[in-house]
Each structure stands twice: as C-alpha cells, then as structure tokens.
Write a protein that holds these residues in place. Sequence first.
Motif, PDB file in Angstrom:
ATOM      1  N   GLY A   7       0.815  -1.212   0.000  1.00  0.00           N
ATOM      2  CA  GLY A   7       0.000   0.000   0.000  1.00  0.00           C
ATOM      3  C   GLY A   7       0.847   1.260   0.000  1.00  0.00           C
ATOM      4  O   GLY A   7       0.541   2.239  -0.692  1.00  0.00           O
ATOM      5  N   LEU A   8       1.930   1.235   0.757  1.00  0.00           N
ATOM      6  CA  LEU A   8       2.841   2.392   0.763  1.00  0.00           C
ATOM      7  C   LEU A   8       3.483   2.594  -0.602  1.00  0.00           C
ATOM      8  O   LEU A   8       3.627   3.726  -1.082  1.00  0.00           O
ATOM      9  CB  LEU A   8       3.914   2.219   1.838  1.00  0.00           C
ATOM     10  N   CYS A   9       3.868   1.495  -1.236  1.00  0.00           N
ATOM     11  CA  CYS A   9       4.466   1.597  -2.580  1.00  0.00           C
ATOM     12  C   CYS A   9       3.444   2.088  -3.603  1.00  0.00           C
ATOM     13  O   CYS A   9       3.761   2.903  -4.469  1.00  0.00           O
ATOM     14  CB  CYS A   9       5.030   0.240  -3.012  1.00  0.00           C
ATOM     15  N   PHE A  10       2.223   1.612  -3.488  1.00  0.00           N
ATOM     16  CA  PHE A  10       1.168   2.066  -4.393  1.00  0.00           C
ATOM     17  C   PHE A  10       0.915   3.561  -4.191  1.00  0.00           C
ATOM     18  O   PHE A  10       0.735   4.313  -5.159  1.00  0.00           O
ATOM     19  CB  PHE A  10      -0.122   1.258  -4.168  1.00  0.00           C
ATOM     20  N   THR A  11       0.926   4.005  -2.944  1.00  0.00           N
ATOM     21  CA  THR A  11       0.768   5.432  -2.654  1.00  0.00           C
ATOM     22  C   THR A  11       1.904   6.239  -3.275  1.00  0.00           C
ATOM     23  O   THR A  11       1.690   7.330  -3.835  1.00  0.00           O
ATOM     24  CB  THR A  11       0.722   5.672  -1.129  1.00  0.00           C
ATOM     25  N   GLY A  12       3.123   5.708  -3.198  1.00  0.00           N
ATOM     26  CA  GLY A  12       4.263   6.366  -3.840  1.00  0.00           C
ATOM     27  C   GLY A  12       4.078   6.475  -5.341  1.00  0.00           C
ATOM     28  O   GLY A  12       4.428   7.493  -5.944  1.00  0.00           O
ATOM     29  N   ALA A  13       3.506   5.430  -5.952  1.00  0.00           N
ATOM     30  CA  ALA A  13       3.255   5.463  -7.393  1.00  0.00           C
ATOM     31  C   ALA A  13       2.233   6.546  -7.744  1.00  0.00           C
ATOM     32  O   ALA A  13       2.405   7.288  -8.716  1.00  0.00           O
ATOM     33  CB  ALA A  13       2.770   4.098  -7.874  1.00  0.00           C
ATOM     34  N   VAL A  14       1.185   6.650  -6.952  1.00  0.00           N
ATOM     35  CA  VAL A  14       0.158   7.667  -7.196  1.00  0.00           C
ATOM     36  C   VAL A  14       0.757   9.068  -7.037  1.00  0.00           C
ATOM     37  O   VAL A  14       0.488   9.957  -7.849  1.00  0.00           O
ATOM     38  CB  VAL A  14      -1.055   7.463  -6.248  1.00  0.00           C
ATOM     39  N   LEU A  15       1.582   9.249  -6.005  1.00  0.00           N
ATOM     40  CA  LEU A  15       2.225  10.559  -5.819  1.00  0.00           C
ATOM     41  C   LEU A  15       3.153  10.895  -6.981  1.00  0.00           C
ATOM     42  O   LEU A  15       3.191  12.041  -7.450  1.00  0.00           O
ATOM     43  CB  LEU A  15       2.995  10.588  -4.503  1.00  0.00           C
ATOM     44  N   ALA A  16       3.901   9.892  -7.450  1.00  0.00           N
ATOM     45  CA  ALA A  16       4.798  10.134  -8.589  1.00  0.00           C
ATOM     46  C   ALA A  16       3.993  10.515  -9.827  1.00  0.00           C
ATOM     47  O   ALA A  16       4.370  11.449 -10.558  1.00  0.00           O
ATOM     48  CB  ALA A  16       5.642   8.895  -8.860  1.00  0.00           C
ATOM     49  N   LEU A  17       2.891   9.827 -10.047  1.00  0.00           N
ATOM     50  CA  LEU A  17       2.053  10.158 -11.215  1.00  0.00           C
ATOM     51  C   LEU A  17       1.408  11.535 -11.077  1.00  0.00           C
ATOM     52  O   LEU A  17       1.179  12.220 -12.078  1.00  0.00           O
ATOM     53  CB  LEU A  17       0.989   9.087 -11.426  1.00  0.00           C
ATOM     54  N   SER A  18       1.121  11.932  -9.849  1.00  0.00           N
ATOM     55  CA  SER A  18       0.524  13.262  -9.662  1.00  0.00           C
ATOM     56  C   SER A  18       1.518  14.386  -9.992  1.00  0.00           C
ATOM     57  O   SER A  18       1.119  15.516 -10.242  1.00  0.00           O
ATOM     58  CB  SER A  18      -0.003  13.430  -8.233  1.00  0.00           C
ATOM     59  N   LEU A  19       2.800  14.070  -9.986  1.00  0.00           N
ATOM     60  CA  LEU A  19       3.818  15.059 -10.343  1.00  0.00           C
ATOM     61  C   LEU A  19       4.084  15.110 -11.847  1.00  0.00           C
ATOM     62  O   LEU A  19       4.820  15.979 -12.317  1.00  0.00           O
ATOM     63  CB  LEU A  19       5.124  14.762  -9.604  1.00  0.00           C
ATOM     64  N   ALA A  20       3.495  14.210 -12.607  1.00  0.00           N
ATOM     65  CA  ALA A  20       3.734  14.157 -14.050  1.00  0.00           C
ATOM     66  C   ALA A  20       3.398  15.472 -14.761  1.00  0.00           C
ATOM     67  O   ALA A  20       4.207  15.958 -15.562  1.00  0.00           O
ATOM     68  CB  ALA A  20       2.978  12.985 -14.665  1.00  0.00           C
ATOM     69  N   PRO A  21       2.232  16.085 -14.500  1.00  0.00           N
ATOM     70  CA  PRO A  21       1.955  17.357 -15.187  1.00  0.00           C
ATOM     71  C   PRO A  21       2.970  18.457 -14.846  1.00  0.00           C
ATOM     72  O   PRO A  21       3.350  19.244 -15.717  1.00  0.00           O
ATOM     73  CB  PRO A  21       0.562  17.749 -14.676  1.00  0.00           C
ATOM     74  N   LEU A  22       3.424  18.490 -13.595  1.00  0.00           N
ATOM     75  CA  LEU A  22       4.415  19.488 -13.203  1.00  0.00           C
ATOM     76  C   LEU A  22       5.739  19.257 -13.947  1.00  0.00           C
ATOM     77  O   LEU A  22       6.338  20.208 -14.460  1.00  0.00           O
ATOM     78  CB  LEU A  22       4.650  19.427 -11.680  1.00  0.00           C
ATOM     79  N   PHE A  23       6.166  18.011 -14.027  1.00  0.00           N
ATOM     80  CA  PHE A  23       7.398  17.701 -14.756  1.00  0.00           C
ATOM     81  C   PHE A  23       7.241  18.026 -16.238  1.00  0.00           C
ATOM     82  O   PHE A  23       8.175  18.487 -16.879  1.00  0.00           O
ATOM     83  CB  PHE A  23       7.774  16.226 -14.560  1.00  0.00           C
ATOM     84  N   ARG A  24       6.065  17.777 -16.773  1.00  0.00           N
ATOM     85  CA  ARG A  24       5.817  18.071 -18.197  1.00  0.00           C
ATOM     86  C   ARG A  24       5.938  19.568 -18.447  1.00  0.00           C
ATOM     87  O   ARG A  24       6.497  19.991 -19.455  1.00  0.00           O
ATOM     88  CB  ARG A  24       4.426  17.568 -18.586  1.00  0.00           C
ATOM     89  N   THR A  25       5.413  20.361 -17.503  1.00  0.00           N
ATOM     90  CA  THR A  25       5.471  21.816 -17.648  1.00  0.00           C
ATOM     91  C   THR A  25       6.894  22.348 -17.454  1.00  0.00           C
ATOM     92  O   THR A  25       7.364  23.162 -18.241  1.00  0.00           O
ATOM     93  CB  THR A  25       4.540  22.494 -16.616  1.00  0.00           C
TER      94      THR A  25
END
Length: 189
Positions: A45-63
Amino acid sequence: MEPVSKQQEPILKITGKVSSQQFETAYFLMQKSLSPLHIPLVRAGLCFTGAVLALSLAPLFRTLFLSMAVPLVAAGVCLALAVFFLVAAPSSVKSRGEEIFRSNQTLQLPYTLSFFPEYLLLENEYEAVKEYWTDIERGIEDSSLILLQGGREKPLIVIPKESLGYREREKLSSFLQNQLVSKFRRLTG
C-alpha cells in the motif's frame, strides 16, 4: 525457618511436535506481528501510494522539464515494489522459516511444555529450557497455532493446537492471557 518444598507442580503440561509447515506459518506470523510495516499489504500500500504521488507530479514535470519520464519511471518502480511485497516477499519470509526449521534439529523433536506461574519449561530428549514470563515479548494465538516470541534461549516457541484437546486449548489460552496480560493477542474469534 520453613522446610524446602518439593518441585512445584505445573499448572498445565502438554506434549507436541511441530511440523515444518507449522513453523513456517508461525515464523511468518511472528514477522508480521513485529510492526505494521512488516505486513505485506501495508508495504504494498505504501508503494502504491508512492506510485500515485509520482504520477501526480507528471503534469508538473511536463510543464517544467518538458518530459514526464522521471515520474513515470518512479511510478513504475513503486508499482514493481508493490507487486514484490505482495507476491515474492511473503514466500521469502516463509522459506526463511523453513530454513531455520531445517537447520535446527531440536525444533523437529517431540517436546513437553510445562507451564508454571513464574516460567515455562520446554523439554525434549536433548535439552531443557526454562523461559521466564518476563522474558516473553508477546504471545499470539490464531486458529491453528499458539506462539510465544522473545524468550532468551528460544526466541520462538510454537504450540500446534491440533495436538491439544478442547479443554487444554481453553486452559492454555486463558493461562497465557493471564500471564502475558497486554502482551497476548488472539487472532481468532
């Protein structure tokens, strides 16, 4: 001056033998009881949460960096770790328990456990081990096993319930609950 009394009679005396699979199960149960972070589902669950957090940063990295590679790779690594903690890690812990059981031949011998108010006495044909209740860190009871963890000489004592009668089970469970007070936990209903 009072005369020295004879050896105290045990409150309960049981005999049994632990199989490899029972020890594996007990070892896995012991590892899970160490802390919530040792539970495979919590780690995943902690790793899955880390994956969701990493994906939530995708738009910021794209910008900012014109690439989403870093968050996507991080999410992939986190998801791979989640699968590892759910699938491979539990079998690894159980195989470690099997290895401990195979390497220690005294674990494979039939034993007699005598329960006294101050201590328990584990005896087999080669050894007699006295463990005081103050040295036992925790006791766990599930549907098929009772395990005592943290003794000085025997860090894990496994008691299969199948070798006990109904009255012995109830008496042992009640006795352990009284001796270990807040350190004893029942996982069965």
